[in-house]
Design a protein around this motif. Structure first.
Motif, PDB file in Angstrom:
ATOM      1  N   TRP A 157       3.201 -14.628   7.509  1.00 53.04           N
ATOM      2  CA  TRP A 157       2.805 -14.533   8.913  1.00 53.04           C
ATOM      3  C   TRP A 157       3.992 -14.062   9.749  1.00 53.04           C
ATOM      4  CZ3 TRP A 157      -2.161 -16.215  10.630  1.00 53.04           C
ATOM      5  CH2 TRP A 157      -2.962 -16.746   9.617  1.00 53.04           C
ATOM      6  N   ASP A 158       3.686 -13.640  10.991  1.00 52.30           N
ATOM      7  CA  ASP A 158       4.754 -13.205  11.890  1.00 52.30           C
ATOM      8  C   ASP A 158       5.767 -14.311  12.116  1.00 52.30           C
ATOM      9  OD1 ASP A 158       3.704 -10.734  12.160  1.00 52.30           O
ATOM     10  OD2 ASP A 158       2.931 -10.994  14.192  1.00 52.30           O
ATOM     11  N   LEU A 314       0.657 -11.396  -2.514  1.00 53.00           N
ATOM     12  CA  LEU A 314       0.920 -11.463  -1.075  1.00 53.00           C
ATOM     13  C   LEU A 314      -0.394 -11.521  -0.303  1.00 53.00           C
ATOM     14  CD1 LEU A 314       3.710  -8.737  -0.666  1.00 53.00           C
ATOM     15  CD2 LEU A 314       4.019 -11.210  -0.925  1.00 53.00           C
ATOM     16  N   GLU A 315      -0.498 -12.497   0.590  1.00 49.10           N
ATOM     17  CA  GLU A 315      -1.573 -12.530   1.582  1.00 49.10           C
ATOM     18  C   GLU A 315      -0.923 -12.206   2.922  1.00 49.10           C
ATOM     19  OE1 GLU A 315      -4.763 -12.838   1.277  1.00 49.10           O
ATOM     20  OE2 GLU A 315      -4.707 -13.106  -0.895  1.00 49.10           O
ATOM     21  N   VAL A 316      -1.210 -11.033   3.444  1.00 49.02           N
ATOM     22  CA  VAL A 316      -0.463 -10.494   4.580  1.00 49.02           C
ATOM     23  C   VAL A 316      -1.236 -10.696   5.878  1.00 49.02           C
ATOM     24  CG1 VAL A 316       0.637  -8.442   5.530  1.00 49.02           C
ATOM     25  CG2 VAL A 316       0.575  -8.785   3.048  1.00 49.02           C
ATOM     26  N   HIS A 317      -0.630 -11.436   6.805  1.00 49.06           N
ATOM     27  CA  HIS A 317      -1.228 -11.702   8.118  1.00 49.06           C
ATOM     28  C   HIS A 317      -0.325 -11.170   9.232  1.00 49.06           C
ATOM     29  CE1 HIS A 317      -3.867 -14.861   6.208  1.00 49.06           C
ATOM     30  NE2 HIS A 317      -2.841 -14.879   5.384  1.00 49.06           N
ATOM     31  N   CYS A 318       0.597 -10.295   8.904  1.00 48.75           N
ATOM     32  CA  CYS A 318       1.658  -9.891   9.836  1.00 48.75           C
ATOM     33  C   CYS A 318       1.294  -8.634  10.621  1.00 48.75           C
ATOM     34  CB  CYS A 318       2.946  -9.601   9.070  1.00 48.75           C
ATOM     35  SG  CYS A 318       3.609 -11.011   8.201  1.00 48.75           S
ATOM     36  N   SER A 319       1.995  -8.472  11.716  1.00 51.96           N
ATOM     37  CA  SER A 319       1.934  -7.226  12.467  1.00 51.96           C
ATOM     38  C   SER A 319       2.612  -6.121  11.656  1.00 51.96           C
ATOM     39  CB  SER A 319       2.645  -7.393  13.808  1.00 51.96           C
ATOM     40  OG  SER A 319       4.019  -7.654  13.597  1.00 51.96           O
ATOM     41  N   LYS A 362       1.331  -7.910  -5.815  1.00 50.81           N
ATOM     42  CA  LYS A 362      -0.106  -7.805  -5.566  1.00 50.81           C
ATOM     43  C   LYS A 362      -0.309  -7.825  -4.063  1.00 50.81           C
ATOM     44  CE  LYS A 362      -4.404 -10.450  -5.745  1.00 50.81           C
ATOM     45  NZ  LYS A 362      -4.411 -10.691  -4.291  1.00 50.81           N
ATOM     46  N   VAL A 363      -0.886  -6.769  -3.514  1.00 48.00           N
ATOM     47  CA  VAL A 363      -1.059  -6.656  -2.070  1.00 48.00           C
ATOM     48  C   VAL A 363      -2.309  -5.836  -1.794  1.00 48.00           C
ATOM     49  CG1 VAL A 363       0.387  -4.566  -1.890  1.00 48.00           C
ATOM     50  CG2 VAL A 363       0.172  -6.107   0.093  1.00 48.00           C
ATOM     51  N   LYS A 364      -2.858  -6.018  -0.620  1.00 42.57           N
ATOM     52  CA  LYS A 364      -4.085  -5.312  -0.232  1.00 42.57           C
ATOM     53  C   LYS A 364      -3.875  -3.805  -0.324  1.00 42.57           C
ATOM     54  CE  LYS A 364      -8.243  -5.172   1.700  1.00 42.57           C
ATOM     55  NZ  LYS A 364      -8.462  -5.681   3.058  1.00 42.57           N
ATOM     56  N   TYR A 365      -4.831  -3.140  -0.935  1.00 44.33           N
ATOM     57  CA  TYR A 365      -4.752  -1.692  -1.110  1.00 44.33           C
ATOM     58  C   TYR A 365      -5.180  -0.988   0.168  1.00 44.33           C
ATOM     59  CZ  TYR A 365      -5.788   3.003  -2.877  1.00 44.33           C
ATOM     60  OH  TYR A 365      -5.827   4.368  -3.067  1.00 44.33           O
ATOM     61  N   ALA A 366      -4.324  -0.092   0.658  1.00 48.31           N
ATOM     62  CA  ALA A 366      -4.639   0.745   1.815  1.00 48.31           C
ATOM     63  C   ALA A 366      -4.400   2.192   1.405  1.00 48.31           C
ATOM     64  CB  ALA A 366      -3.758   0.385   3.008  1.00 48.31           C
ATOM     65  N   PRO A 367      -5.437   3.003   1.291  1.00 47.04           N
ATOM     66  CA  PRO A 367      -5.249   4.399   0.876  1.00 47.04           C
ATOM     67  C   PRO A 367      -4.258   5.109   1.785  1.00 47.04           C
ATOM     68  CG  PRO A 367      -7.576   3.823   0.933  1.00 47.04           C
ATOM     69  CD  PRO A 367      -6.829   2.674   1.561  1.00 47.04           C
ATOM     70  N   PRO A 368      -3.451   6.003   1.245  1.00 48.05           N
ATOM     71  CA  PRO A 368      -2.400   6.643   2.049  1.00 48.05           C
ATOM     72  C   PRO A 368      -2.922   7.412   3.245  1.00 48.05           C
ATOM     73  CG  PRO A 368      -2.685   7.730  -0.094  1.00 48.05           C
ATOM     74  CD  PRO A 368      -3.437   6.446  -0.155  1.00 48.05           C
ATOM     75  N   LYS A 406     -15.686  -9.361  11.176  1.00 47.59           N
ATOM     76  CA  LYS A 406     -14.254  -9.159  10.984  1.00 47.59           C
ATOM     77  C   LYS A 406     -14.032  -7.978  10.061  1.00 47.59           C
ATOM     78  CE  LYS A 406     -11.496 -13.252  11.676  1.00 47.59           C
ATOM     79  NZ  LYS A 406     -10.553 -14.158  11.018  1.00 47.59           N
ATOM     80  N   LYS A 407     -12.902  -7.300  10.253  1.00 52.07           N
ATOM     81  CA  LYS A 407     -12.561  -6.177   9.411  1.00 52.07           C
ATOM     82  C   LYS A 407     -11.368  -6.544   8.545  1.00 52.07           C
ATOM     83  CE  LYS A 407     -14.207  -2.742  12.727  1.00 52.07           C
ATOM     84  NZ  LYS A 407     -13.849  -1.562  13.534  1.00 52.07           N
ATOM     85  N   PRO A 408     -11.126  -5.778   7.495  1.00 52.97           N
ATOM     86  CA  PRO A 408      -9.999  -6.088   6.625  1.00 52.97           C
ATOM     87  C   PRO A 408      -8.680  -6.073   7.395  1.00 52.97           C
ATOM     88  CG  PRO A 408     -11.449  -4.475   5.604  1.00 52.97           C
ATOM     89  CD  PRO A 408     -11.916  -4.649   7.026  1.00 52.97           C
ATOM     90  N   SER A 409      -7.712  -6.816   6.856  1.00 58.05           N
ATOM     91  CA  SER A 409      -6.416  -6.881   7.509  1.00 58.05           C
ATOM     92  C   SER A 409      -5.719  -5.538   7.447  1.00 58.05           C
ATOM     93  CB  SER A 409      -5.544  -7.939   6.833  1.00 58.05           C
ATOM     94  OG  SER A 409      -5.335  -7.581   5.485  1.00 58.05           O
ATOM     95  N   LYS A 410      -4.855  -5.315   8.390  1.00 62.50           N
ATOM     96  CA  LYS A 410      -4.132  -4.061   8.450  1.00 62.50           C
ATOM     97  C   LYS A 410      -2.894  -4.161   7.586  1.00 62.50           C
ATOM     98  CE  LYS A 410      -2.358  -0.744  11.697  1.00 62.50           C
ATOM     99  NZ  LYS A 410      -2.336  -0.360  13.102  1.00 62.50           N
ATOM    100  N   VAL A 411      -2.788  -3.324   6.598  1.00 65.98           N
ATOM    101  CA  VAL A 411      -1.623  -3.270   5.720  1.00 65.98           C
ATOM    102  C   VAL A 411      -1.050  -1.869   5.783  1.00 65.98           C
ATOM    103  CG1 VAL A 411      -0.788  -3.498   3.354  1.00 65.98           C
ATOM    104  CG2 VAL A 411      -2.553  -5.045   4.201  1.00 65.98           C
TER     105      VAL A 411
END
Length: 711
Positions: A157-158, A314-319, A362-368, A406-411
């Motif tokens: 988290w932040d 990783l569970e990412v909740h950060c800006s 291991k982290v959320k996949y975000a296409p380039p 809700k939408k997926p988290s921003k990674v």
């Protein structure tokens, strides 16, 4: 070594604590109680020559093969097999690790793709107690890594601007101030949404978890559904692709020649900001630790007990800015432990052998081309719960009110691309396009797995031969209880995350599965995909495959008999120091597959637990001492029999030995052991015990085991 958060519970040395493989170590009997010594003398005398009082060489060979089921070739390295045995020779054998009830693990073939292995895994690794109000600790990572864990979880988290840890304050003050920092980053002058939820959640929390006592006259309001403000928009970096984002040429001389000296706006923000990401369980009252300290602990202890690959989930909740800091910190601290960035996407999963000594992120996949994906604050675990997604109330993982749409988290891309072979993808169905991406990994809650198995058990089983899947406990397990991992292993799921701070059936079974293995266990033959060879360069799934856990491997019918002779040096239950009032008895439980679970004809076990209570047996209790002699007390061996047990897969079935104190009410656990059935040795054996907290002990039970499997 990073310091633990002040005031957190004491965490023992993981090198001497079970749960992830300790019982596979060599264990010997150091001393004998009079009762156990008398039993050993009787066993020796029963086979000794009446004249010489020794065991003739041929009798030694017959006893080892027929009674003990031992491999003489293996024993020949340590014991004199080509001569007669006197009592000293017998004593040397029976008190050695060769007479341990658990056989050493077979030499493992590590040349199959990752999907062909069960991996010892931790859930919310940073927590030291319950899921809502316990402390986080860097030492929790040290502890589980020394115990053999190979997949750990980090919820990020932040960070707060002060970077100071208020360890002396109460849980609410710490979490409220820290969690609202992300709201401050968005320019909000009011109390953050997360802080409001925490304050209201604490008012609803039971007092034994640190909640406020409810007033009799005042009704506590229900939590309301609120949507947090959107994060700052992503700013495109101007650095070249080769340079890690967030490191300028001035601050990273190693990258100076690669980056060309150009820096992004995020780099400017990072230099100005004093914030660093924190690790905690969001929307709860748990305290936080710094992400940097966690990364340091992972570097120091990640490969202290084995060099097999370590997965950091990783569970990412950060800006976006804080995600840049995460990337900087991981690259700075882990360095060469990270995998090099590939030139192209992998076409298949690599083998553990190829990944020795490496950290897999291991982290959320975000296409380039998505530049970080959609906005929002929901994590994969919050979305990947297929059962909870359609239900109201609290979400499975975070325990916060449900938020619709809700939408997926921003990674951001620089973080997402670190997930080279472990790309987290939100689960929708086994038919979604990403389900054929070789490097994807689905994360589902225990109830989500059950729903998928009920509807598509063949497709689920086939998926898990070729691709990674992770199962995690329901968020309703506030006291950090565990699911039964064997239920999920039998569905081919590689990563079954458990709460390692809690000692229960789930953690005992984890010890039984991974004892002495380094945290990786090759699946049974019918559960694996094919090896990568020149003739089979890509072991892709067959569209015609229809295997399930019911027919992928051979199931046996088993007869198991355990004769309990005596025990010695039993530890007392926690908090009990009165030996005279100790009334120990031994309880043995079988954990095997239920027919309904296997064939899908009945409802699956509730909460992922076996219906099992069916295969249990116990001795009588003996009062007053830590060296009970059941045969001496009752005049005959105590025989625990399990006959005609159907549906047994030895590699996925377990025997639990529990020493309990016979008390009024619930009996207290004093010690335990758990053995995977294919490693349970026959003959006269010592069952070496761990205490109720999973620590090594001198406790041992002398038993005689007979095991028969038939088709």
């Amino acid at each position: 070594m990073p310091a633990a958060v002040r005031g957190t519970p004491y965490l023992p040395d993981g090198a001497h604590q079970g749960g992830g493989g300790l019982s596979g170590a060599e264990q010997k009997i150091k001393t004998l109680s009079p009762a156990v010594a008398a039993h050993l003398q009787r066993i020796y005398s029963a086979h000794a020559d009446t004249v010489t009082k020794a065991w003739r060489q041929e009798d030694v060979s017959v006893w080892l093969r027929c009674c003990q089921g031992d491999d003489e070739a293996e024993l020949a390295r340590d014991f004199p097999l080509h001569q007669d045995w006197d009592y000293e020779s017998f004593f040397q054998y029976i008190t050695s690790s060769a007479a341990n009830s658990i056989a050493p693990p077979r030499s493992q073939d590590l040349s199959y793709p990752l999907s062909s292995y069960f991996i010892s895994s931790s859930h919310n690794t940073y927590l030291t107690g319950n899921q809502f109000s316990s402390d986080s600790s860097v030492d929790a990572y040290r502890n589980v890594l020394l115990r053999g864990c190979r997949c750990i979880e980090v919820d990020v988290w932040d960070g707060s601007d002060s970077e100071s840890e208020d360890d002396d304050g109460d849980a609410e003050s710490v979490t409220s101030s820290s969690s609202s920092s992300s709201d401050d980053a968005y320019g909000s002058g009011e109390e953050g949404t997360a802080s409001k939820l925490k304050r209201k959640a604490k008012s609803r929390l039971p007092s034994f978890l640190g909640g406020r006592k409810k007033s009799k006259d005042k009704k506590v309001p229900e939590p309301t559904t609120t949507t947090p403000p959107p994060p700052l928009p992503a700013v495109a970096a101007t650095t070249t692709e080769a340079a890690p984002v967030g490191l300028s040429a001035e601050t990273n001389p190693l990258e100076r020649c690669k980056s060309g000296g150009s820096a992004s706006l995020f780099q400017t923000l990072s230099r100005k900001s004093t914030k660093e990401p924190r690790v905690l369980h969001g929307y709860t009252l748990t305290k936080d630790i710094t992400f940097r300290d966690v990364c340091e602990a992972i570097k120091d202890y990640g490969f202290a007990t084995t060099d097999l690959p370590l997965i950091v989930s990783l569970e990412v909740h950060c800006s976006a800015e804080q995600q840049e800091r995460m990337v900087d910190i991981m690259r700075q601290i882990w360095g060469d432990l990270l995998l090099p960035e590939p030139e192209e996407d992998a076409k298949y999963l690599p083998t553990p052998e190829e990944l020795r000594g490496k950290i897999l992120v291991k982290v959320k996949y975000a296409p380039p081309n998505n530049e970080g994906g959609s906005t929002g604050s929901t994590t994969p675990e919050e979305l990947d719960n297929t059962a909870a997604a359609a239900s109201g109330g609290l979400s499975e993982e975070a325990g916060q009110p449900k938020q619709q749409a809700k939408k997926p988290s921003k990674v951001i891309w620089s973080l997402s691309k670190m997930g080279i072979y472990t790309r987290g993808v939100s689960f929708k169905s086994l038919m979604q396009p990403e389900a054929n991406m070789p490097t994807h990994i689905f994360s589902l809650s225990e109830s989500g797995v059950m729903d998928v198995h009920k509807e598509s058990r063949s497709a689920l089983f086939e998926h898990n031969k070729h691709y990674l899947m992770r199962a995690y406990p329901s968020g309703m397990r506030i006291l950090s209880s565990n699911l039964d991992p064997a239920v999920f292993w039998r569905k081919g799921i590689q990563i079954v995350a458990l709460n390692w701070q809690n000692w229960d059936e789930g953690m005992m079974l984890n010890e039984g599965m991974f004892a002495g293995t380094g945290g990786y266990v090759l699946k049974p033959v019918g559960y694996r995909c094919a090896k990568l060879t020149d003739s089979n360069p890509s072991p892709s799934p067959s569209p015609l495959a229809s295997d399930t856990q019911a027919d992928a491997v051979q199931h046996y019918t088993m007869d198991l008999t355990i004769n309990v002779l005596a025990a010695q040096s039993l530890p007392l239950p926690p908090g009990d120091d009165n030996i005279d009032s100790f009334r120990p008895y031994l309880k043995v439980e079988l954990h095997v597959e239920e027919p309904g679970e296997r064939h899908g004809t009945d409802e699956l076990p509730q909460d992922g637990k076996e219906k099992g209570g069916e295969y249990k047996a116990k001795t009588k209790s003996i009062k007053g001492g830590c060296d009970p002699d059941w045969e001496g007390k009752f005049g005959a061996q105590t025989e625990l029999k399990f006959e005609n047990i159907p549906g047994v897969v030895p590699e996925l079935s377990f025997v639990r030995f529990l020493v309990l104190d016979d008390e009024i009410g619930r009996d207290s656990l004093a010690a335990w052991a758990c053995v995977r059935l294919d490693r349970l040795r026959e003959g006269y054996r010592f069952v070496h015990l761990l205490d109720a907290k999973g620590m090594e002990s001198d406790g041992a039970v002398l038993v005689k085991i007979s095991k028969k499997l038939r088709l």
